[in-house]
Design a protein around this motif. Structure first.
Motif, PDB file in Angstrom:
ATOM      1  N   ASP A  37      -0.182  -0.395   6.115  1.00  0.00           N
ATOM      2  CA  ASP A  37       0.112   0.875   5.456  1.00  0.00           C
ATOM      3  C   ASP A  37      -0.857   1.103   4.296  1.00  0.00           C
ATOM      4  OD1 ASP A  37       1.618   3.232   5.188  1.00  0.00           O
ATOM      5  OD2 ASP A  37       2.885   2.325   3.637  1.00  0.00           O
ATOM      6  N   ILE A  38      -1.115   0.047   3.538  1.00  0.00           N
ATOM      7  CA  ILE A  38      -2.064   0.153   2.419  1.00  0.00           C
ATOM      8  C   ILE A  38      -3.466   0.465   2.952  1.00  0.00           C
ATOM      9  CG2 ILE A  38      -3.229  -1.194   0.616  1.00  0.00           C
ATOM     10  CD1 ILE A  38      -0.536  -2.669   0.209  1.00  0.00           C
ATOM     11  N   ILE A  77      -4.252   1.921   5.786  1.00  0.00           N
ATOM     12  CA  ILE A  77      -4.264   3.292   6.308  1.00  0.00           C
ATOM     13  C   ILE A  77      -4.396   4.290   5.168  1.00  0.00           C
ATOM     14  CG2 ILE A  77      -2.791   5.042   7.395  1.00  0.00           C
ATOM     15  CD1 ILE A  77      -1.818   2.823   9.290  1.00  0.00           C
ATOM     16  N   LYS A  78      -3.698   4.049   4.057  1.00  0.00           N
ATOM     17  CA  LYS A  78      -3.808   4.954   2.904  1.00  0.00           C
ATOM     18  C   LYS A  78      -5.238   4.945   2.340  1.00  0.00           C
ATOM     19  CE  LYS A  78       1.020   4.855   1.500  1.00  0.00           C
ATOM     20  NZ  LYS A  78       1.994   4.383   0.516  1.00  0.00           N
ATOM     21  N   GLU A  79      -5.838   3.753   2.264  1.00  0.00           N
ATOM     22  CA  GLU A  79      -7.218   3.666   1.766  1.00  0.00           C
ATOM     23  C   GLU A  79      -8.180   4.401   2.692  1.00  0.00           C
ATOM     24  OE1 GLU A  79      -8.148  -0.469   1.301  1.00  0.00           O
ATOM     25  OE2 GLU A  79      -6.831  -0.706  -0.440  1.00  0.00           O
ATOM     26  N   THR A  92      -7.463   6.841   4.698  1.00  0.00           N
ATOM     27  CA  THR A  92      -7.200   8.281   4.568  1.00  0.00           C
ATOM     28  C   THR A  92      -7.883   8.828   3.320  1.00  0.00           C
ATOM     29  OG1 THR A  92      -5.061   7.967   5.663  1.00  0.00           O
ATOM     30  CG2 THR A  92      -5.372  10.016   4.453  1.00  0.00           C
ATOM     31  N   GLN A  93      -7.807   8.110   2.210  1.00  0.00           N
ATOM     32  CA  GLN A  93      -8.464   8.556   0.977  1.00  0.00           C
ATOM     33  C   GLN A  93      -9.983   8.597   1.170  1.00  0.00           C
ATOM     34  OE1 GLN A  93      -7.029   5.805  -1.977  1.00  0.00           O
ATOM     35  NE2 GLN A  93      -5.158   6.963  -2.363  1.00  0.00           N
TER      36      GLN A  93
END
Length: 169
Positions: free
Chosen positions: A80-81, A83-85, A87-88
């Motif tokens: 999840d972390i 994927i967030k990175e 995405t950013q």
């Protein structure tokens, strides 16, 4: 063999049905208890051991499953972390690409407009020069016609000679 016959003859047969059935049932239960006790004890002990072993195996599998679940949960949070990175980073890259395309488009339009302005000015100058030449030709033709009408041949020859001499000088 005579002794057996005498023994059976001396034993009297009890005809009381109630007493004989109770004795037979007690004897049957006693024999069953003695014979079946060992068999039941062995079977129940084996069954108990299988159940205990099954419970221990189930507890071991439960502990393993809990470990794998906790590990999967940890990996999920890490994913999840990540994927967030990603995405950013994707948003940042998208904004940079859009800005770059915007700047390139602006530069391209600026160059095209500048080129169009230069082409239009060149055409304007060419048209102005063409018009000036045509006007000059027409004005010169009209002046020549007027001079021909007003001047005679002698005067025209003198003007031409004078101009020729001016050109030679």
């Amino acid at each position: 063999m005579n002794s057996y016959i005498q023994y059976f003859a001396s034993v009297s047969l009890n005809t009381d049905l109630f007493e004989t059935n109770i004795i037979n049932i007690i004897l049957l239960l006693g024999i069953l208890f003695v014979v079946i006790k060992k068999f039941l004890t062995e079977n129940l002990t084996a069954r108990k051991e299988k159940i205990v072993q099954g419970i221990e195996n189930a507890e071991t599998r439960l502990a393993d499953s809990n470990k794998r679940y906790n590990e999967a949960k940890k990996q999920w949070s890490q994913m999840d972390i990540i994927i967030k990175e990603i995405t950013q980073q994707m948003e940042t890259t998208k904004q940079n690409v859009l800005k770059l395309k915007w700047d390139q488009g602006k530069d391209d339009l600026s160059k095209k407009f500048t080129t169009a302005i230069v082409v239009l000015r060149n055409r304007e100058n060419k048209i102005f020069n063409d018009v000036t030449k045509e006007v000059s030709k027409k004005a010169l033709n009209q002046v020549i016609l007027k001079l021909k009408k007003q001047l005679g041949k002698v005067e025209q020859s003198a003007i031409v000679n004078m101009k020729i001499t001016q050109l030679g000088e």
